[in-house]
Design a protein around this motif. Structure first.
Motif, PDB file in Angstrom:
ATOM      1  N   TYR A  66       0.812  -1.218   0.000  1.00 50.54           N
ATOM      2  CA  TYR A  66       0.000   0.000   0.000  1.00 50.54           C
ATOM      3  C   TYR A  66       0.845   1.268   0.000  1.00 50.54           C
ATOM      4  N   ASN A  67       2.000   1.240   0.649  1.00 49.09           N
ATOM      5  CA  ASN A  67       2.831   2.440   0.766  1.00 49.09           C
ATOM      6  C   ASN A  67       3.284   2.956  -0.598  1.00 49.09           C
ATOM      7  N   ALA A  68       3.399   2.083  -1.589  1.00 48.12           N
ATOM      8  CA  ALA A  68       3.828   2.507  -2.925  1.00 48.12           C
ATOM      9  C   ALA A  68       2.763   3.358  -3.617  1.00 48.12           C
ATOM     10  N   GLY A  69       1.499   3.171  -3.271  1.00 48.08           N
ATOM     11  CA  GLY A  69       0.429   3.959  -3.871  1.00 48.08           C
ATOM     12  C   GLY A  69      -0.166   4.977  -2.929  1.00 48.08           C
ATOM     13  N   LYS A  70       0.451   5.128  -1.766  1.00 43.20           N
ATOM     14  CA  LYS A  70      -0.063   6.040  -0.736  1.00 43.20           C
ATOM     15  C   LYS A  70      -0.125   7.477  -1.243  1.00 43.20           C
ATOM     16  N   ILE A  71       0.868   7.887  -2.024  1.00 43.41           N
ATOM     17  CA  ILE A  71       0.840   9.211  -2.652  1.00 43.41           C
ATOM     18  C   ILE A  71       0.288   8.993  -4.057  1.00 43.41           C
ATOM     19  N   GLY A  72      -0.988   8.765  -4.105  1.00 42.66           N
ATOM     20  CA  GLY A  72      -1.677   8.467  -5.352  1.00 42.66           C
ATOM     21  C   GLY A  72      -3.130   8.161  -5.043  1.00 42.66           C
ATOM     22  N   LEU A  73      -3.838   7.657  -6.027  1.00 44.97           N
ATOM     23  CA  LEU A  73      -5.264   7.389  -5.837  1.00 44.97           C
ATOM     24  C   LEU A  73      -5.537   6.233  -4.881  1.00 44.97           C
ATOM     25  N   ASP A  74      -4.559   5.356  -4.683  1.00 44.64           N
ATOM     26  CA  ASP A  74      -4.748   4.272  -3.716  1.00 44.64           C
ATOM     27  C   ASP A  74      -5.023   4.805  -2.312  1.00 44.64           C
ATOM     28  N   ARG A  75      -4.590   6.011  -2.029  1.00 43.05           N
ATOM     29  CA  ARG A  75      -4.820   6.613  -0.705  1.00 43.05           C
ATOM     30  C   ARG A  75      -6.313   6.656  -0.378  1.00 43.05           C
ATOM     31  N   TRP A  76      -7.146   6.831  -1.417  1.00 42.33           N
ATOM     32  CA  TRP A  76      -8.586   6.901  -1.207  1.00 42.33           C
ATOM     33  C   TRP A  76      -9.300   5.624  -1.652  1.00 42.33           C
ATOM     34  N   VAL A  77      -8.803   4.998  -2.698  1.00 42.67           N
ATOM     35  CA  VAL A  77      -9.484   3.833  -3.260  1.00 42.67           C
ATOM     36  C   VAL A  77      -9.378   2.615  -2.350  1.00 42.67           C
ATOM     37  N   ILE A  78      -8.198   2.326  -1.851  1.00 44.92           N
ATOM     38  CA  ILE A  78      -7.995   1.123  -1.035  1.00 44.92           C
ATOM     39  C   ILE A  78      -8.820   1.185   0.262  1.00 44.92           C
ATOM     40  N   PRO A  79      -8.806   2.294   1.022  1.00 47.18           N
ATOM     41  CA  PRO A  79      -9.672   2.334   2.211  1.00 47.18           C
ATOM     42  C   PRO A  79     -11.161   2.192   1.870  1.00 47.18           C
ATOM     43  N   PHE A  80     -11.584   2.761   0.744  1.00 47.36           N
ATOM     44  CA  PHE A  80     -12.984   2.634   0.330  1.00 47.36           C
ATOM     45  C   PHE A  80     -13.320   1.173   0.059  1.00 47.36           C
ATOM     46  N   ILE A  81     -12.447   0.483  -0.653  1.00 51.31           N
ATOM     47  CA  ILE A  81     -12.682  -0.932  -0.958  1.00 51.31           C
ATOM     48  C   ILE A  81     -12.692  -1.761   0.328  1.00 51.31           C
ATOM     49  N   ARG A  82     -11.747  -1.486   1.218  1.00 52.06           N
ATOM     50  CA  ARG A  82     -11.707  -2.211   2.496  1.00 52.06           C
ATOM     51  C   ARG A  82     -12.986  -1.987   3.291  1.00 52.06           C
ATOM     52  N   GLN A  83     -13.445  -0.741   3.329  1.00 54.70           N
ATOM     53  CA  GLN A  83     -14.666  -0.412   4.060  1.00 54.70           C
ATOM     54  C   GLN A  83     -15.862  -1.118   3.433  1.00 54.70           C
ATOM     55  N   TYR A  84     -15.952  -1.103   2.115  1.00 54.31           N
ATOM     56  CA  TYR A  84     -17.070  -1.726   1.423  1.00 54.31           C
ATOM     57  C   TYR A  84     -17.067  -3.237   1.640  1.00 54.31           C
ATOM     58  N   THR A  85     -15.916  -3.873   1.514  1.00 56.48           N
ATOM     59  CA  THR A  85     -15.867  -5.327   1.686  1.00 56.48           C
ATOM     60  C   THR A  85     -16.098  -5.716   3.140  1.00 56.48           C
ATOM     61  N   THR A  86     -15.657  -4.900   4.082  1.00 56.69           N
ATOM     62  CA  THR A  86     -15.890  -5.190   5.504  1.00 56.69           C
ATOM     63  C   THR A  86     -17.382  -5.108   5.810  1.00 56.69           C
ATOM     64  N   LYS A  87     -18.064  -4.090   5.288  1.00 61.63           N
ATOM     65  CA  LYS A  87     -19.505  -3.960   5.507  1.00 61.63           C
ATOM     66  C   LYS A  87     -20.247  -5.124   4.879  1.00 61.63           C
TER      67      LYS A  87
END
Length: 168
Positions: A138-159
């Protein structure tokens, strides 16, 4: 120690961003040249690789040449499409920092295919740099769109997991 630095450090995130954008630019320009040049056909490359599997010091191993001859060459149109669009999409994803790990792994797959086919060029350097990006996660995309996309996906899959879990 190096693993923690790559995966958690903000300085590493900045360095990885530079590497990621550099690799993305290399992929994007290679793919864009193939898409807009109009003359790219993987059949010639594949035939050349098969030809390099013979002789006193073959550059291509026999098992890979068998794959190229039996699978890739008969389906050269599909491989042409996959190479052109694969390079463009990996480039865009790395530049934007979206789905960075997946893009890095797909870049590794393409680079290894090129290396197995006897092409050295910048592929070995790209493999080395891409390994750092893949290991960083994740750190490789942290300064990029992964900063917002990955937490959104994690939140959606957790719900979704919580709502579909069977009652105890």
């Amino acid at each position: 120690m190096i693993n923690n630095f790559l995966r958690e450090n903000n300085v590493a995130a900045a360095i990885l961003t530079v590497l990621r954008v550099y690799l993305g630019y290399a992929w994007l320009t290679a793919g864009w040249g193939k898409l807009t040049g109009g003359g790219f056909d993987s059949a010639g490359f594949i035939q050349g690789a098969i030809g390099n599997a013979s002789g006193e010091h073959p550059a291509v191993q026999a098992w890979w040449a068998s794959f190229l001859e039996g699978v890739a060459l008969p389906n050269a149109e599909i491989f042409t499409f996959l190479v052109m669009w694969g390079e463009v999409l990996v480039g865009i994803a790395l530049i934007l920092g979206i789905f960075t790990n997946f893009a890095a792994i797909m870049g590794l797959v393409m680079n290894f295919a090129f290396l197995f086919s006897g092409t050295v060029s910048t592929n070995a350097q790209m493999v080395l740099l891409t390994v750092f990006i893949a290991v960083a996660g994740y750190n490789a995309g942290k300064i990029g769109l992964d900063r917002w996309v990955i937490p959104f996906i994690r939140q959606y899959t957790t719900k979704k997991e919580a709502t579909t879990a069977p009652a105890a």
